[in-house]
Design a protein around this motif. Sequence first.
Motif, PDB file in Angstrom:
ATOM      1  N   VAL A 121     -11.795  72.744  21.100  1.00 34.44           N
ATOM      2  CA  VAL A 121     -12.718  72.586  22.218  1.00 34.44           C
ATOM      3  C   VAL A 121     -11.916  72.336  23.488  1.00 34.44           C
ATOM      4  O   VAL A 121     -10.709  72.062  23.447  1.00 34.44           O
ATOM      5  CB  VAL A 121     -13.694  71.416  21.974  1.00 34.44           C
ATOM      6  CG1 VAL A 121     -14.541  71.673  20.743  1.00 34.44           C
ATOM      7  CG2 VAL A 121     -12.927  70.100  21.818  1.00 34.44           C
ATOM      8  N   ASP A 122     -12.582  72.434  24.615  1.00 29.04           N
ATOM      9  CA  ASP A 122     -11.962  72.063  25.890  1.00 29.04           C
ATOM     10  C   ASP A 122     -11.715  70.560  25.916  1.00 29.04           C
ATOM     11  O   ASP A 122     -12.450  69.775  25.300  1.00 29.04           O
ATOM     12  CB  ASP A 122     -12.859  72.461  27.059  1.00 29.04           C
ATOM     13  CG  ASP A 122     -12.980  73.967  27.218  1.00 29.04           C
ATOM     14  OD1 ASP A 122     -13.994  74.419  27.774  1.00 29.04           O
ATOM     15  OD2 ASP A 122     -12.057  74.680  26.754  1.00 29.04           O
ATOM     16  N   GLU A 123     -10.656  70.191  26.625  1.00 29.40           N
ATOM     17  CA  GLU A 123     -10.336  68.762  26.694  1.00 29.40           C
ATOM     18  C   GLU A 123     -11.474  67.948  27.290  1.00 29.40           C
ATOM     19  O   GLU A 123     -11.685  66.792  26.914  1.00 29.40           O
ATOM     20  CB  GLU A 123      -9.058  68.571  27.512  1.00 29.40           C
ATOM     21  CG  GLU A 123      -7.811  69.130  26.834  1.00 29.40           C
ATOM     22  CD  GLU A 123      -6.573  68.895  27.658  1.00 29.40           C
ATOM     23  OE1 GLU A 123      -6.723  68.513  28.846  1.00 29.40           O
ATOM     24  OE2 GLU A 123      -5.456  69.073  27.145  1.00 29.40           O
ATOM     25  N   GLY A 149      -5.384  73.539  28.190  1.00 32.26           N
ATOM     26  CA  GLY A 149      -6.633  72.827  28.423  1.00 32.26           C
ATOM     27  C   GLY A 149      -7.521  72.696  27.211  1.00 32.26           C
ATOM     28  O   GLY A 149      -8.691  72.329  27.348  1.00 32.26           O
ATOM     29  N   THR A 150      -7.010  72.990  26.006  1.00 32.21           N
ATOM     30  CA  THR A 150      -7.804  72.870  24.783  1.00 32.21           C
ATOM     31  C   THR A 150      -7.141  71.893  23.834  1.00 32.21           C
ATOM     32  O   THR A 150      -5.942  71.611  23.947  1.00 32.21           O
ATOM     33  CB  THR A 150      -7.976  74.231  24.092  1.00 32.21           C
ATOM     34  OG1 THR A 150      -6.683  74.729  23.712  1.00 32.21           O
ATOM     35  CG2 THR A 150      -8.646  75.228  25.015  1.00 32.21           C
ATOM     36  N   ALA A 197     -17.123  64.103  24.087  1.00 26.61           N
ATOM     37  CA  ALA A 197     -18.534  64.144  23.710  1.00 26.61           C
ATOM     38  C   ALA A 197     -18.730  64.179  22.206  1.00 26.61           C
ATOM     39  O   ALA A 197     -19.859  63.975  21.730  1.00 26.61           O
ATOM     40  CB  ALA A 197     -19.209  65.356  24.353  1.00 26.61           C
ATOM     41  N   LEU A 198     -17.702  64.428  21.453  1.00 32.94           N
ATOM     42  CA  LEU A 198     -17.800  64.472  19.993  1.00 32.94           C
ATOM     43  C   LEU A 198     -17.436  63.109  19.417  1.00 32.94           C
ATOM     44  O   LEU A 198     -16.375  62.572  19.727  1.00 32.94           O
ATOM     45  CB  LEU A 198     -16.878  65.555  19.432  1.00 32.94           C
ATOM     46  CG  LEU A 198     -17.191  66.991  19.865  1.00 32.94           C
ATOM     47  CD1 LEU A 198     -16.121  67.936  19.362  1.00 32.94           C
ATOM     48  CD2 LEU A 198     -18.565  67.410  19.365  1.00 32.94           C
ATOM     49  N   ALA A 224     -17.465  75.671  20.600  1.00 36.11           N
ATOM     50  CA  ALA A 224     -16.093  75.501  20.135  1.00 36.11           C
ATOM     51  C   ALA A 224     -15.689  76.685  19.262  1.00 36.11           C
ATOM     52  O   ALA A 224     -16.499  77.573  18.954  1.00 36.11           O
ATOM     53  CB  ALA A 224     -15.947  74.189  19.359  1.00 36.11           C
ATOM     54  N   GLU A 225     -14.433  76.669  18.867  1.00 33.11           N
ATOM     55  CA  GLU A 225     -13.896  77.674  17.951  1.00 33.11           C
ATOM     56  C   GLU A 225     -13.578  77.003  16.621  1.00 33.11           C
ATOM     57  O   GLU A 225     -12.891  75.977  16.578  1.00 33.11           O
ATOM     58  CB  GLU A 225     -12.632  78.316  18.517  1.00 33.11           C
ATOM     59  CG  GLU A 225     -11.986  79.316  17.559  1.00 33.11           C
ATOM     60  CD  GLU A 225     -10.646  79.831  18.056  1.00 33.11           C
ATOM     61  OE1 GLU A 225      -9.902  80.441  17.257  1.00 33.11           O
ATOM     62  OE2 GLU A 225     -10.331  79.595  19.246  1.00 33.11           O
ATOM     63  N   LEU A 226     -14.073  77.572  15.546  1.00 32.18           N
ATOM     64  CA  LEU A 226     -13.832  77.033  14.219  1.00 32.18           C
ATOM     65  C   LEU A 226     -12.439  77.451  13.746  1.00 32.18           C
ATOM     66  O   LEU A 226     -12.090  78.629  13.783  1.00 32.18           O
ATOM     67  CB  LEU A 226     -14.898  77.537  13.245  1.00 32.18           C
ATOM     68  CG  LEU A 226     -14.790  77.072  11.795  1.00 32.18           C
ATOM     69  CD1 LEU A 226     -15.022  75.573  11.710  1.00 32.18           C
ATOM     70  CD2 LEU A 226     -15.791  77.814  10.919  1.00 32.18           C
TER      71      LEU A 226
END
Length: 399
Positions: A291-293, A221-222, A298-299, A277-279
């Motif tokens: 990020v989550d799907e 899901g990411t 949104a980005l 999110a995770e860098l």
Amino acid sequence: MLLGEIDLLPAVGQLFGLSVLAFLVSGTASLGYRWYFREPIPRGLAALFGVAAVALYLNTVGLLGRVIGTPGADPFDAAGIGVDLLTLLVAFVATAPGRRLGDALRTDLATAAGAREVNASVGRALRGVARLSAVELPPAEAIEDMQSHDPVPAEVKSELGGKTLLFPRSSPDALRERLVTRLKEDYGVGYVDAELAADGTVTYLALGSRLSGIGPTLGPGTCAVAVEADPATDAGPGDIVQVWTTPAAASSTAEDADDASPQATTESASPRRVTTAELRATAGETVTLVVDETDAAALSPDERYRLVTLPVSTRADQEFASLLRGVDETLGVVPIPEGSPLGGTTVGDLDSTVVAVRSGRGAIDALPGSERVLEPGDSVYAIGRPDVLRSLEERARSG
């Protein structure tokens, strides 16, 4: 017979004897290096061992012998120094054949004693008279690359192609494990996916050096997204960050809105948190985020964001990803299409460890029980050796 103040015959005898000493020392060093490190000794290191042994003799026995044995002798006599230098030069030359002999002797002893590799005809003969199993590797062009892994160099494939390796006779599973260990230790291969026939012939062989990219470490899901952002100076890969819009981007968005009221314009001009999110990586002002799907849409690639680093805490998913890079098992995603034989079976019927199942509707079932029924459209996230995952994919597609 004397040459200046040097007796020629003893000098020639010493020259020959010390050359033999350098030859034996370099050969012994090559033999030990090959046995311990399983690769040829560097030329310079073999020469260093041989010449050092000769220099040690000349500086102790030779020099002290001239001073103590011959009263009044000059230790810095030009003729004696010349003979010593000539001896060192000849000893240096003698280390080259010593290195080759030691390396070849180690290979011959290994083949006779238990056998590392032989040609195909000798391997078939040895199987009939000794308790050995000969494993014949496919040609270099038949060795495949593993998916999601960096390929091994072409030189490694050429070296392995058509080679026959000898192992102690054992069960097929143990023989496969011995083959995988041998390829990793002797040839620097990171990951091995092999299938062996009953007669020891390798029917399938795929090699990989290491996991490539961040795809294998993404959870269910990411997804990974690259955006333009201003990361914090103390942010590094693996940190959890908040993604905020910048005031400039928010203001331009508000000005373009036709129905925006003054109050709405003021609120839109202020920074707004988009997601967490995770860098994963940074390259200048380009940042890769996981990020989550559902948050990926949104980005925007046209906006510039600002990242806020959250406090560091221990994360199980990062530890799990780091552990996967150090073991034979890996994470694979196996989709179950319509008509697959796996449809209607349970998680317990699979031969690998299932960590999650994603249904066709997008719902994630983490750590499902063994009674969980698989349906067409599901995606199974399984952990296992590459050959186990490949077998699972073949079962899923066989329908």
